[in-house]
Scaffold this motif. Structure first.
Motif, PDB file in Angstrom:
ATOM      1  N   ALA A 135       0.624  -0.794   0.229  1.00 44.17           N
ATOM      2  CA  ALA A 135       0.294  -0.282   0.305  1.00 44.17           C
ATOM      3  C   ALA A 135       1.061   1.631  -0.049  1.00 44.17           C
ATOM      4  CB  ALA A 135      -0.856   0.122   1.239  1.00 44.17           C
ATOM      5  N   LEU A 136       2.021   0.970   1.157  1.00 46.32           N
ATOM      6  CA  LEU A 136       2.584   2.369   0.789  1.00 46.32           C
ATOM      7  C   LEU A 136       3.722   2.586  -0.545  1.00 46.32           C
ATOM      8  CD1 LEU A 136       4.486   4.936   2.297  1.00 46.32           C
ATOM      9  CD2 LEU A 136       6.099   2.881   3.528  1.00 46.32           C
ATOM     10  N   ARG A 137       3.389   2.000  -0.919  1.00 42.31           N
ATOM     11  CA  ARG A 137       4.485   1.820  -2.418  1.00 42.31           C
ATOM     12  C   ARG A 137       3.967   1.978  -3.648  1.00 42.31           C
ATOM     13  NH1 ARG A 137       4.199  -2.368  -6.262  1.00 42.31           N
ATOM     14  NH2 ARG A 137       2.995  -3.319  -4.547  1.00 42.31           N
ATOM     15  N   VAL A 138       2.584   1.851  -3.287  1.00 45.89           N
ATOM     16  CA  VAL A 138       1.340   2.063  -4.219  1.00 45.89           C
ATOM     17  C   VAL A 138       1.474   3.736  -4.388  1.00 45.89           C
ATOM     18  CG1 VAL A 138      -1.346   1.559  -4.751  1.00 45.89           C
ATOM     19  CG2 VAL A 138       0.415  -0.180  -5.321  1.00 45.89           C
ATOM     20  N   GLN A 139       0.784   4.464  -3.292  1.00 47.57           N
ATOM     21  CA  GLN A 139       0.882   5.029  -2.343  1.00 47.57           C
ATOM     22  C   GLN A 139       2.418   6.494  -3.122  1.00 47.57           C
ATOM     23  OE1 GLN A 139      -2.013   7.061  -0.298  1.00 47.57           O
ATOM     24  NE2 GLN A 139      -0.950   7.768  -1.881  1.00 47.57           N
ATOM     25  N   TYR A 140       3.583   5.892  -3.470  1.00 42.42           N
ATOM     26  CA  TYR A 140       3.942   6.540  -3.244  1.00 42.42           C
ATOM     27  C   TYR A 140       4.819   6.868  -5.022  1.00 42.42           C
ATOM     28  CZ  TYR A 140       9.315   7.619  -4.212  1.00 42.42           C
ATOM     29  OH  TYR A 140      10.857   8.233  -4.957  1.00 42.42           O
ATOM     30  N   ASN A 141       4.294   5.588  -5.684  1.00 35.85           N
ATOM     31  CA  ASN A 141       4.027   5.739  -6.970  1.00 35.85           C
ATOM     32  C   ASN A 141       3.112   6.570  -7.742  1.00 35.85           C
ATOM     33  OD1 ASN A 141       6.151   3.681  -7.094  1.00 35.85           O
ATOM     34  ND2 ASN A 141       4.793   1.999  -7.566  1.00 35.85           N
ATOM     35  N   ASN A 142       1.761   5.928  -6.807  1.00 32.96           N
ATOM     36  CA  ASN A 142       0.706   7.061  -7.354  1.00 32.96           C
ATOM     37  C   ASN A 142       0.982   8.857  -7.455  1.00 32.96           C
ATOM     38  OD1 ASN A 142      -1.111   4.658  -8.467  1.00 32.96           O
ATOM     39  ND2 ASN A 142      -1.887   4.708  -6.748  1.00 32.96           N
ATOM     40  N   ALA A 143       1.594   9.055  -6.302  1.00 33.64           N
ATOM     41  CA  ALA A 143       2.206  10.093  -5.424  1.00 33.64           C
ATOM     42  C   ALA A 143       3.398  10.454  -7.365  1.00 33.64           C
ATOM     43  CB  ALA A 143       3.040  10.165  -4.543  1.00 33.64           C
ATOM     44  N   PHE A 144       4.074  10.179  -7.393  1.00 32.76           N
ATOM     45  CA  PHE A 144       4.816  10.271  -9.087  1.00 32.76           C
ATOM     46  C   PHE A 144       4.069  10.756  -9.908  1.00 32.76           C
ATOM     47  CE2 PHE A 144       7.924   9.872 -12.075  1.00 32.76           C
ATOM     48  CZ  PHE A 144       8.629  11.577 -11.807  1.00 32.76           C
ATOM     49  N   ARG A 145       3.185  10.098 -10.119  1.00 28.60           N
ATOM     50  CA  ARG A 145       2.356   9.953 -11.727  1.00 28.60           C
ATOM     51  C   ARG A 145       1.500  11.228 -11.582  1.00 28.60           C
ATOM     52  NH1 ARG A 145       1.230   4.424 -10.094  1.00 28.60           N
ATOM     53  NH2 ARG A 145       2.497   2.918 -12.419  1.00 28.60           N
ATOM     54  N   VAL A 146       0.187  11.483 -10.242  1.00 28.48           N
ATOM     55  CA  VAL A 146       0.033  12.383 -10.355  1.00 28.48           C
ATOM     56  C   VAL A 146       0.279  14.148 -10.272  1.00 28.48           C
ATOM     57  CG1 VAL A 146      -1.699  13.945  -8.629  1.00 28.48           C
ATOM     58  CG2 VAL A 146      -1.773  11.487  -8.383  1.00 28.48           C
ATOM     59  N   LEU A 147       2.083  13.969  -9.870  1.00 27.76           N
ATOM     60  CA  LEU A 147       2.455  14.649  -9.851  1.00 27.76           C
ATOM     61  C   LEU A 147       2.589  15.387 -11.184  1.00 27.76           C
ATOM     62  CD1 LEU A 147       3.657  17.700  -8.481  1.00 27.76           C
ATOM     63  CD2 LEU A 147       5.729  16.185  -7.699  1.00 27.76           C
ATOM     64  N   MET A 148       3.763  14.285 -11.980  1.00 28.09           N
ATOM     65  CA  MET A 148       4.141  14.513 -13.202  1.00 28.09           C
ATOM     66  C   MET A 148       2.658  14.954 -14.191  1.00 28.09           C
ATOM     67  SD  MET A 148       6.722  14.951 -12.129  1.00 28.09           S
ATOM     68  CE  MET A 148       7.691  15.036 -13.410  1.00 28.09           C
ATOM     69  N   GLY A 149       1.549  14.393 -13.892  1.00 29.66           N
ATOM     70  CA  GLY A 149       0.522  14.294 -15.375  1.00 29.66           C
ATOM     71  C   GLY A 149       0.322  13.027 -15.551  1.00 29.66           C
ATOM     72  N   LEU A 150       1.059  12.382 -14.743  1.00 30.12           N
ATOM     73  CA  LEU A 150       1.256  10.701 -16.288  1.00 30.12           C
ATOM     74  C   LEU A 150      -0.334   9.733 -16.128  1.00 30.12           C
ATOM     75  CD1 LEU A 150       4.583   9.899 -14.532  1.00 30.12           C
ATOM     76  CD2 LEU A 150       4.372  10.463 -17.356  1.00 30.12           C
ATOM     77  N   PRO A 151      -0.188   9.102 -16.708  1.00 28.21           N
ATOM     78  CA  PRO A 151      -1.022   8.451 -16.522  1.00 28.21           C
ATOM     79  C   PRO A 151      -1.387   7.324 -15.732  1.00 28.21           C
ATOM     80  CG  PRO A 151      -0.459   7.550 -19.255  1.00 28.21           C
ATOM     81  CD  PRO A 151       0.353   8.647 -18.397  1.00 28.21           C
ATOM     82  N   ARG A 152      -2.505   6.754 -15.343  1.00 32.42           N
ATOM     83  CA  ARG A 152      -2.493   5.962 -14.016  1.00 32.42           C
ATOM     84  C   ARG A 152      -1.478   4.290 -13.802  1.00 32.42           C
ATOM     85  NH1 ARG A 152      -7.697   4.357 -10.098  1.00 32.42           N
ATOM     86  NH2 ARG A 152      -6.774   2.762  -8.843  1.00 32.42           N
ATOM     87  N   TYR A 153      -1.860   3.852 -14.932  1.00 27.79           N
ATOM     88  CA  TYR A 153      -1.228   2.564 -15.615  1.00 27.79           C
ATOM     89  C   TYR A 153       0.270   2.245 -16.205  1.00 27.79           C
ATOM     90  CZ  TYR A 153      -5.361   1.237 -13.643  1.00 27.79           C
ATOM     91  OH  TYR A 153      -6.624   0.491 -12.694  1.00 27.79           O
ATOM     92  N   CYS A 154       0.969   3.144 -16.250  1.00 27.47           N
ATOM     93  CA  CYS A 154       1.990   3.914 -16.784  1.00 27.47           C
ATOM     94  C   CYS A 154       3.364   2.683 -16.245  1.00 27.47           C
ATOM     95  CB  CYS A 154       2.671   4.812 -17.052  1.00 27.47           C
ATOM     96  SG  CYS A 154       3.103   6.022 -15.340  1.00 27.47           S
ATOM     97  N   SER A 155       4.160   2.802 -16.503  1.00 28.52           N
ATOM     98  CA  SER A 155       5.727   1.944 -15.777  1.00 28.52           C
ATOM     99  C   SER A 155       6.443   2.058 -14.934  1.00 28.52           C
ATOM    100  CB  SER A 155       6.153   1.544 -17.052  1.00 28.52           C
ATOM    101  OG  SER A 155       7.480   0.657 -15.948  1.00 28.52           O
ATOM    102  N   ALA A 156       5.920   1.719 -13.677  1.00 25.75           N
ATOM    103  CA  ALA A 156       6.669   2.511 -12.329  1.00 25.75           C
ATOM    104  C   ALA A 156       7.534   2.961 -12.834  1.00 25.75           C
ATOM    105  CB  ALA A 156       6.002   2.209 -11.238  1.00 25.75           C
ATOM    106  N   SER A 157       8.921   1.426 -13.048  1.00 22.26           N
ATOM    107  CA  SER A 157      10.406   2.131 -13.101  1.00 22.26           C
ATOM    108  C   SER A 157      10.515   2.583 -14.098  1.00 22.26           C
ATOM    109  CB  SER A 157      10.770  -0.021 -13.098  1.00 22.26           C
ATOM    110  OG  SER A 157       9.917   0.058 -14.573  1.00 22.26           O
ATOM    111  N   LEU A 158      10.190   2.727 -15.256  1.00 23.18           N
ATOM    112  CA  LEU A 158      10.573   2.934 -16.315  1.00 23.18           C
ATOM    113  C   LEU A 158       9.893   5.007 -16.636  1.00 23.18           C
ATOM    114  CD1 LEU A 158      11.132   3.841 -19.769  1.00 23.18           C
ATOM    115  CD2 LEU A 158       8.776   3.350 -20.081  1.00 23.18           C
ATOM    116  N   MET A 159       9.030   5.159 -15.491  1.00 25.05           N
ATOM    117  CA  MET A 159       9.219   6.442 -15.102  1.00 25.05           C
ATOM    118  C   MET A 159       9.469   7.546 -14.185  1.00 25.05           C
ATOM    119  SD  MET A 159       5.400   7.336 -12.854  1.00 25.05           S
ATOM    120  CE  MET A 159       5.224   5.847 -11.543  1.00 25.05           C
ATOM    121  N   PHE A 160      10.332   6.116 -13.264  1.00 26.76           N
ATOM    122  CA  PHE A 160      11.211   6.995 -12.305  1.00 26.76           C
ATOM    123  C   PHE A 160      12.559   7.137 -12.710  1.00 26.76           C
ATOM    124  CE2 PHE A 160       8.166   4.759  -8.502  1.00 26.76           C
ATOM    125  CZ  PHE A 160       7.731   6.014  -8.367  1.00 26.76           C
ATOM    126  N   ALA A 161      13.313   5.912 -14.057  1.00 27.38           N
ATOM    127  CA  ALA A 161      14.096   5.970 -14.852  1.00 27.38           C
ATOM    128  C   ALA A 161      14.346   6.778 -15.469  1.00 27.38           C
ATOM    129  CB  ALA A 161      14.465   4.606 -15.404  1.00 27.38           C
TER     130      ALA A 161
END
Length: 215
Positions: A135-161
């Motif tokens: 739940a914490l990991r998902v919260q972290y990933n979604n926080a970055f997606r929302v901030l950057m305006g990325l799709p909800r189901y985009c690759s987490a590893s790719l967006m951080f890289a």
């Protein structure tokens, strides 16, 4: 301050020392804000503890309390503190996304690193469920997606890289490795004893973070 004792009798003596010190130096402990916790033994019921008093006032018996921002529980589980961090992360991330929605990508990344990657006391987590951790990991990933305006189901590893921001797993590994390094470098004899134990629960936990997070 925290007093630790293996028995109620020993704790009572420690409290008496504090009371004498307070009287000598013109101080007074606030019994209403002081609490008592009994740590249990795995597989056994909590023992009955006689009433302990501070300045003549009985101490309130609790199952958890927050010390220096970290939630400690009588059963040694870290789920409550993991949830504390998840909620705090949600608040910080929403604040940044709302106030800096029109900022540049570079500014958003800098703010995210500053406010959303600290995970205060996460290096102490050992006993938690996979559901709480996920739940914490998902919260972290979604926080970055929302901030950057990325799709909800985009690759987490790719967006951080692409943003050159540490993933959740990378942060947890770094926090654990940092604590182990500092404990091993300490001159404190008690910490040195823990660092020398290769069969310790914490060392095994840190090894599992490095192994399973990379699978």
């Amino acid at each position: 301050m925290v007093l630790l004792s293996a028995s109620p009798c020993g704790l009572s003596k420690l409290i008496a020392v504090c009371e004498r010190y307070a009287i000598t130096h013109g101080l007074k402990y606030n019994a209403a804000k002081s609490e008592l916790m009994v740590f249990g033994v795995r597989g056994k019921c909590l023992p009955t503890v006689p009433a302990l008093k501070l300045n003549g006032n009985p101490l309130k018996l609790v199952n958890q309390f927050k010390y220096l921002g970290h939630i400690i529980t009588s059963d040694f589980k870290d789920g409550a503190d993991v949830e504390r961090e998840r909620r705090a992360l949600a608040v910080r991330a929403n604040m940044i996304a709302r106030r800096f929605a029109r900022s540049s990508t570079a500014v958003k990344v800098t703010l995210f690193r500053a406010f959303c990657t600290s995970f205060y006391t996460s290096s102490l987590w050992v006993n938690y469920t996979q559901k709480q951790y996920s739940a914490l990991r998902v919260q972290y990933n979604n926080a970055f997606r929302v901030l950057m305006g990325l799709p909800r189901y985009c690759s987490a590893s790719l967006m951080f890289a692409e943003a050159r921001v540490d993933s959740f797993s990378a942060i947890m590994r770094k926090r654990a490795a940092s604590l182990i390094s500092r404990v091993r470098a300490s001159t404190n004899s008690i910490l040195a004893m823990f660092a020398s134990r290769l069969d310790g629960a914490y060392l095994n936990h840190c090894s599992a973070l490095h192994v399973f997070d990379n699978m």
